[in-house]
Design a protein around this motif. Structure first.
Motif, PDB file in Angstrom:
ATOM      1  N   HIS A  58       0.904  -1.442   0.043  1.00 27.65           N
ATOM      2  CA  HIS A  58      -0.045  -0.028  -0.062  1.00 27.65           C
ATOM      3  C   HIS A  58       0.860   1.176  -0.024  1.00 27.65           C
ATOM      4  CE1 HIS A  58      -3.396  -2.746   0.519  1.00 27.65           C
ATOM      5  NE2 HIS A  58      -2.715  -3.345   1.601  1.00 27.65           N
ATOM      6  N   ASP A  62      -3.569   5.283  -0.821  1.00 29.42           N
ATOM      7  CA  ASP A  62      -3.974   3.824  -0.420  1.00 29.42           C
ATOM      8  C   ASP A  62      -3.418   3.309   0.957  1.00 29.42           C
ATOM      9  OD1 ASP A  62      -4.790   1.063  -0.237  1.00 29.42           O
ATOM     10  OD2 ASP A  62      -3.147   0.483  -1.634  1.00 29.42           O
ATOM     11  N   HIS A 167      -7.276   3.057  -6.351  1.00 27.56           N
ATOM     12  CA  HIS A 167      -6.681   4.041  -6.011  1.00 27.56           C
ATOM     13  C   HIS A 167      -5.752   4.662  -7.247  1.00 27.56           C
ATOM     14  CE1 HIS A 167      -7.762   3.630  -1.766  1.00 27.56           C
ATOM     15  NE2 HIS A 167      -7.613   2.542  -1.852  1.00 27.56           N
TER      16      HIS A 167
END
Length: 272
Positions: A58, A62, A167
């Motif tokens: 991530h 995100d 995202h």
């Protein structure tokens, strides 16, 4: 010495140097002559250290999983990856490289490309996900499989694979034939190695860290589709579990986890 004596001496030399005398004289002369120094062998080129590519899950927009107290997975994975990298480098047996060293969003396919560009010997994606069951806790390791080993593995993989769509741009392979070829290459060249390394990591880490039930799992993670690079995804715990969140948000606990995993990753690459 008169002329006759000189002639007699000259005529006698061939006989004096016969019967091995010539060789003896040559040997004597050779022994007295300086020998040329032998050219030293060039130094052997230093062997390149194996490269472990660490992928903090991530990042940027995100956040990944969010724990009950508000902890972000992206922060925990980045801190863990940096700690693990430092431990690996300190050990001197491997070189550690990160797919991201700060809080930025990196598409899944780009993470895989980074591993190929770095000519990585091992790709490890670091996560601290959430699980449908809040009681689920402990470390687990995943390798690539078209069919998930269980429902939990499938659910986690589906959520992780949706990151690019949620995202950022979907940079996944759209052509099913190309995707099949990439998967086949990954399976041919790296899956067996990844499976062995997954087993080593679970065995090594399990001696010091709590493991999830059935910690050796598999699923169709997009981030693990790295042709020719053995790839493993590590769930260091689940932020959906309050006990795991407490451990993962503790700097002291993360330091311990990093030390254990650095040793496990290095051993997985260098042992055998």
């Amino acid at each position: 010495m008169d002329r006759r004596n000189i002639l007699r001496l000259g005529l006698g030399l061939p006989f004096l140097l016969s019967g091995g005398a010539t060789e003896a004289l040559a040997g004597t002369l050779n022994d007295q002559m300086p020998k040329p120094a032998r050219k030293p062998a060039p130094p052997a080129a230093p062997r390149a250290l194996p490269v472990i590519m660490l992928d903090p899950g991530h990042g940027g927009r995100d956040p990944g999983a969010i724990g009950p107290s508000g902890a972000f997975e992206k922060d925990i994975t980045l801190d863990l990856a940096k700690r693990i990298a430092a431990q690996i480098e300190a050990g001197g047996r491997c070189k550690a490289v990160l797919t991201r060293s700060k809080d930025v969003f990196v598409p899944l396919q780009e993470r895989a490309i980074k591993a190929q560009t770095a000519k990585a010997d091992f790709f490890v994606s670091i996560h601290a996900d959430s699980a449908p069951n809040p009681d689920a806790r402990g470390l687990s390791a995943y390798t690539l499989s078209e069919k998930a080993s269980d429902g939990l593995a499938a659910a986690i993989a589906d959520r992780e694979n949706a990151v690019d769509l949620l995202h950022g741009l979907d940079l996944g392979v759209s052509d099913p034939q190309v995707a099949a070829i990439l998967f086949d290459l990954s399976r041919r060249h790296s899956l067996n190695t990844a499976l062995a390394r997954k087993a080593h990591i679970v065995k090594t880490a399990g001696a010091k860290l709590r493991l999830l039930d059935n910690p050796r799992r598999s699923a169709n993670f997009a981030v693990l589709k790295v042709p020719d690079v053995p790839a493993v995804l590590i769930e260091t715990g689940f932020l959906s579990n309050t006990n795991d969140e407490l451990l993962l948000t503790s700097a002291k606990s993360r330091s311990k986890i990093a030390t254990v995993l650095a040793d496990a990753f290095t051993g997985a690459v260098t042992v055998g």
